[in-house]
Design an enzyme around this catalytic site. Sequence first.
Site, PDB file in Angstrom:
ATOM      1  N   ASP A  92       5.195  -4.237  58.710  1.00  0.00           N
ATOM      2  CA  ASP A  92       6.003  -3.583  59.527  1.00  0.00           C
ATOM      3  C   ASP A  92       4.637  -3.837  60.756  1.00  0.00           C
ATOM      4  O   ASP A  92       5.027  -3.860  62.120  1.00  0.00           O
ATOM      5  CB  ASP A  92       6.561  -2.296  59.501  1.00  0.00           C
ATOM      6  CG  ASP A  92       5.138  -1.393  59.168  1.00  0.00           C
ATOM      7  OD1 ASP A  92       6.006   0.253  58.550  1.00  0.00           O
ATOM      8  OD2 ASP A  92       4.195  -1.569  59.574  1.00  0.00           O
ATOM      9  N   ASP A 122      -0.279   5.142  78.658  1.00  0.00           N
ATOM     10  CA  ASP A 122       0.343   3.625  78.476  1.00  0.00           C
ATOM     11  C   ASP A 122       1.546   3.415  79.155  1.00  0.00           C
ATOM     12  O   ASP A 122       2.539   3.282  78.307  1.00  0.00           O
ATOM     13  CB  ASP A 122       0.876   4.799  76.450  1.00  0.00           C
ATOM     14  CG  ASP A 122       1.206   4.128  76.152  1.00  0.00           C
ATOM     15  OD1 ASP A 122       0.086   2.656  75.652  1.00  0.00           O
ATOM     16  OD2 ASP A 122       2.402   4.374  75.325  1.00  0.00           O
ATOM     17  N   ASP A 179       2.671  10.804  56.242  1.00  0.00           N
ATOM     18  CA  ASP A 179       3.345  10.286  57.063  1.00  0.00           C
ATOM     19  C   ASP A 179       3.386   9.160  58.135  1.00  0.00           C
ATOM     20  O   ASP A 179       3.163   8.280  57.184  1.00  0.00           O
ATOM     21  CB  ASP A 179       1.677  10.922  58.364  1.00  0.00           C
ATOM     22  CG  ASP A 179       0.590  10.176  58.451  1.00  0.00           C
ATOM     23  OD1 ASP A 179      -0.493  11.525  59.002  1.00  0.00           O
ATOM     24  OD2 ASP A 179       0.045   9.854  57.214  1.00  0.00           O
ATOM     25  N   ASP A 207      10.296  -4.694  57.251  1.00  0.00           N
ATOM     26  CA  ASP A 207       9.639  -4.163  56.125  1.00  0.00           C
ATOM     27  C   ASP A 207      10.615  -2.755  56.299  1.00  0.00           C
ATOM     28  O   ASP A 207      10.607  -2.144  56.433  1.00  0.00           O
ATOM     29  CB  ASP A 207       8.111  -3.593  56.923  1.00  0.00           C
ATOM     30  CG  ASP A 207       7.736  -2.298  55.723  1.00  0.00           C
ATOM     31  OD1 ASP A 207       8.491  -2.886  54.383  1.00  0.00           O
ATOM     32  OD2 ASP A 207       7.392  -1.576  56.066  1.00  0.00           O
ATOM     33  N   GLU A 229       3.271   3.327  58.471  1.00  0.00           N
ATOM     34  CA  GLU A 229       2.790   4.615  57.490  1.00  0.00           C
ATOM     35  C   GLU A 229       2.369   3.871  55.996  1.00  0.00           C
ATOM     36  O   GLU A 229       1.315   4.582  55.441  1.00  0.00           O
ATOM     37  CB  GLU A 229       3.841   5.343  56.301  1.00  0.00           C
ATOM     38  CG  GLU A 229       4.806   3.668  55.641  1.00  0.00           C
ATOM     39  CD  GLU A 229       5.709   2.751  56.104  1.00  0.00           C
ATOM     40  OE1 GLU A 229       5.553   2.730  57.831  1.00  0.00           O
ATOM     41  OE2 GLU A 229       6.657   1.925  55.941  1.00  0.00           O
ATOM     42  N   TYR A 273      -1.738   4.467  57.864  1.00  0.00           N
ATOM     43  CA  TYR A 273      -2.446   5.438  59.025  1.00  0.00           C
ATOM     44  C   TYR A 273      -1.880   6.682  58.517  1.00  0.00           C
ATOM     45  O   TYR A 273      -2.195   6.651  57.061  1.00  0.00           O
ATOM     46  CB  TYR A 273      -0.870   5.369  59.932  1.00  0.00           C
ATOM     47  CG  TYR A 273      -0.513   6.698  60.522  1.00  0.00           C
ATOM     48  CD1 TYR A 273      -0.433   7.601  60.850  1.00  0.00           C
ATOM     49  CD2 TYR A 273      -1.813   6.424  61.390  1.00  0.00           C
ATOM     50  CE1 TYR A 273      -0.527   8.896  61.543  1.00  0.00           C
ATOM     51  CE2 TYR A 273      -1.908   7.808  62.363  1.00  0.00           C
ATOM     52  CZ  TYR A 273      -1.185   8.833  62.558  1.00  0.00           C
ATOM     53  OH  TYR A 273      -1.797   9.362  63.895  1.00  0.00           O
ATOM     54  N   THR A 274      -3.430   6.796  58.276  1.00  0.00           N
ATOM     55  CA  THR A 274      -4.224   8.110  57.439  1.00  0.00           C
ATOM     56  C   THR A 274      -4.554   8.016  56.546  1.00  0.00           C
ATOM     57  O   THR A 274      -4.022   8.539  55.865  1.00  0.00           O
ATOM     58  CB  THR A 274      -3.479   9.166  58.312  1.00  0.00           C
ATOM     59  OG1 THR A 274      -2.563   9.243  57.566  1.00  0.00           O
ATOM     60  CG2 THR A 274      -3.930   9.798  59.723  1.00  0.00           C
ATOM     61  N   TYR A 281       4.978  -5.241  80.245  1.00  0.00           N
ATOM     62  CA  TYR A 281       4.623  -4.399  79.859  1.00  0.00           C
ATOM     63  C   TYR A 281       4.570  -3.407  79.990  1.00  0.00           C
ATOM     64  O   TYR A 281       3.659  -2.892  80.662  1.00  0.00           O
ATOM     65  CB  TYR A 281       3.440  -4.889  78.843  1.00  0.00           C
ATOM     66  CG  TYR A 281       3.114  -4.095  77.442  1.00  0.00           C
ATOM     67  CD1 TYR A 281       2.288  -3.245  77.055  1.00  0.00           C
ATOM     68  CD2 TYR A 281       4.158  -4.068  75.754  1.00  0.00           C
ATOM     69  CE1 TYR A 281       2.226  -2.733  75.785  1.00  0.00           C
ATOM     70  CE2 TYR A 281       4.119  -3.372  74.954  1.00  0.00           C
ATOM     71  CZ  TYR A 281       2.810  -2.878  75.344  1.00  0.00           C
ATOM     72  OH  TYR A 281       2.513  -2.302  73.921  1.00  0.00           O
ATOM     73  N   GLU A 310       8.264  -2.429  73.152  1.00  0.00           N
ATOM     74  CA  GLU A 310       7.810  -2.061  72.189  1.00  0.00           C
ATOM     75  C   GLU A 310       8.710  -1.885  71.539  1.00  0.00           C
ATOM     76  O   GLU A 310       9.220  -1.803  69.382  1.00  0.00           O
ATOM     77  CB  GLU A 310       7.442  -0.435  72.660  1.00  0.00           C
ATOM     78  CG  GLU A 310       5.407  -0.894  72.734  1.00  0.00           C
ATOM     79  CD  GLU A 310       4.770  -1.060  71.900  1.00  0.00           C
ATOM     80  OE1 GLU A 310       5.210  -0.296  70.633  1.00  0.00           O
ATOM     81  OE2 GLU A 310       4.387  -2.358  71.807  1.00  0.00           O
ATOM     82  N   HIS A 356       6.012  -9.323  69.319  1.00  0.00           N
ATOM     83  CA  HIS A 356       5.885  -9.572  70.304  1.00  0.00           C
ATOM     84  C   HIS A 356       5.310 -10.599  71.121  1.00  0.00           C
ATOM     85  O   HIS A 356       5.753 -10.748  72.596  1.00  0.00           O
ATOM     86  CB  HIS A 356       4.151  -8.173  70.832  1.00  0.00           C
ATOM     87  CG  HIS A 356       3.729  -7.269  71.034  1.00  0.00           C
ATOM     88  ND1 HIS A 356       5.117  -5.932  71.931  1.00  0.00           N
ATOM     89  CD2 HIS A 356       3.243  -5.701  70.197  1.00  0.00           C
ATOM     90  CE1 HIS A 356       4.982  -5.024  71.540  1.00  0.00           C
ATOM     91  NE2 HIS A 356       4.266  -4.318  70.797  1.00  0.00           N
TER      92      HIS A 356
HETATM   93  C1  LIG Z   1      -1.742   0.079  66.545  1.00  0.00           C
HETATM   94  C2  LIG Z   1      -1.078   0.479  68.127  1.00  0.00           C
HETATM   95  C3  LIG Z   1      -2.285   0.117  68.628  1.00  0.00           C
HETATM   96  C4  LIG Z   1      -1.712   0.259  69.825  1.00  0.00           C
HETATM   97  C5  LIG Z   1      -0.897  -0.446  70.328  1.00  0.00           C
HETATM   98  C6  LIG Z   1       0.259  -1.179  69.324  1.00  0.00           C
HETATM   99  C7  LIG Z   1       1.162  -2.088  69.706  1.00  0.00           C
HETATM  100  O1  LIG Z   1       1.325  -3.536  69.264  1.00  0.00           O
HETATM  101  O2  LIG Z   1       1.784  -1.768  70.298  1.00  0.00           O
HETATM  102  C8  LIG Z   1      -0.365  -0.567  68.282  1.00  0.00           C
HETATM  103  O3  LIG Z   1       0.231  -1.279  67.321  1.00  0.00           O
HETATM  104  C9  LIG Z   1       1.353  -0.886  66.754  1.00  0.00           C
HETATM  105  O4  LIG Z   1       2.112  -0.036  67.471  1.00  0.00           O
HETATM  106  C10 LIG Z   1       1.790  -1.189  65.049  1.00  0.00           C
HETATM  107  C11 LIG Z   1       3.477  -0.849  64.703  1.00  0.00           C
HETATM  108  C12 LIG Z   1       2.570  -0.327  64.269  1.00  0.00           C
HETATM  109 CA   LIG Z   2       7.514   0.464  56.979  1.00  0.00          CA
HETATM  110 ZN   LIG Z   3       3.395  -2.986  70.076  1.00  0.00          ZN
END
Ligand SMILES: Cc1cccc(C(=O)O)c1OC(=O)C1CC1
Ligand SMILES: [Ca+2]
Ligand SMILES: [Zn+2]
Length: 310
Positions: A137, A220, A194, A176, A184, A187-188, A156, A165, A145
């Site tokens: 995913d 952000d 989570d 996915d 998931e 992450y961590t 953006y 986003e 993007h």
């Molecule tokens: C981990 C991460 C940090 C900052 C921006 C993005 C970004 O690509 O916006 C990012 O990637 C994601 O969000 C992916 C979907 C999990």
């Molecule tokens: Ca997923």
């Molecule tokens: Zn993104």
Amino acid sequence: NALQHVTGHGKGVLGDDKNFDVRCETSGSPCYLDDVNRKIQTYDAEKQDQNLPGKLIKSSSTTFNEPAGVDAHTYAEKTFDFYKKKFGRNSFDDKGGKLISSVHVGDKWNNAAWDGKQMLYGDGDGKVFTMLSGSLDVVAHELTHAVTENTANLQYWGESGALNESISDIMGATIDSKNWLLGEDIYTPDKSGDALRSLADPPKYKQPDHYKDRYIGFQDNGGVHTNSGINNKAAYLIAAGGTHHQVKVQGIGRDKMSAIYYRALTLYLTPNADFAEMRKAAIESATDLYGANSAEVTAVKKAYDSIGVN
Ligand SMILES: Cc1cccc(C(=O)O)c1OC(=O)C1CC1
Ligand SMILES: [Ca+2]
Ligand SMILES: [Zn+2]
């Protein structure tokens, strides 16, 4: 000429066995993470982020001992195939553009990105993230993007940035399709159960799921990773159904939901589209695809009513 279409083998970030397309020299060695068919190449940035893409990942045989590269390459192929098979799209630019990914970008970089030319994956610090290409995913999110940039080109920041986003999360969760979670798998790594985000329940990971709760501020890029939860909730409800803020939505499934968003992205959304325009584009797309009085159009209208975008 080299051996253009060879099947490579290797373990991904989570230790699972993967097969993917590689190119080998005529002698049979070395081989490279170079999918000549789809024009997908995967590089090793060797922990720096200046002279990208880095070195094309190679191996002395068809077996690759490079988990981050194996997953970035395999998941890019899967995402490519999804867009080609489902929407007839020939790569991110619909012109068969070469898809470059670099892994091991930066030093313990807790990030993944499309930088306008290629995909970048950090190794993570091992606490917040493990190697970020290890999740389909995430790769699908980043590649989307690139698709968005070559279509609606949603700017953006602010509401258009949140939609940018959200579209990436929607396609990420469609490709996915094992759940409605994002990130998931990577992450961590020390904590299970989570995720980075949930389309089913954005507030579980501190995202709003109603327009009245949107973030108004400058962090952000005006909350693009926060307010995406509002549109994510609508997409989830269109697919899975449910009742949200006393509004009942009859779900139409992930397949039709993603077809609606792909059509909206490629035909109706404009660079500075806001949430109100997203609603209109989704209704228009569902009308084109399924008819004005269809259950699909009703689901879109109810879902946007339920998140306070009327
Ligand atoms: C981990 C991460 C940090 C900052 C921006 C993005 C970004 O690509 O916006 C990012 O990637 C994601 O969000 C992916 C979907 C999990
Ligand atoms: Ca997923
Ligand atoms: Zn993104």
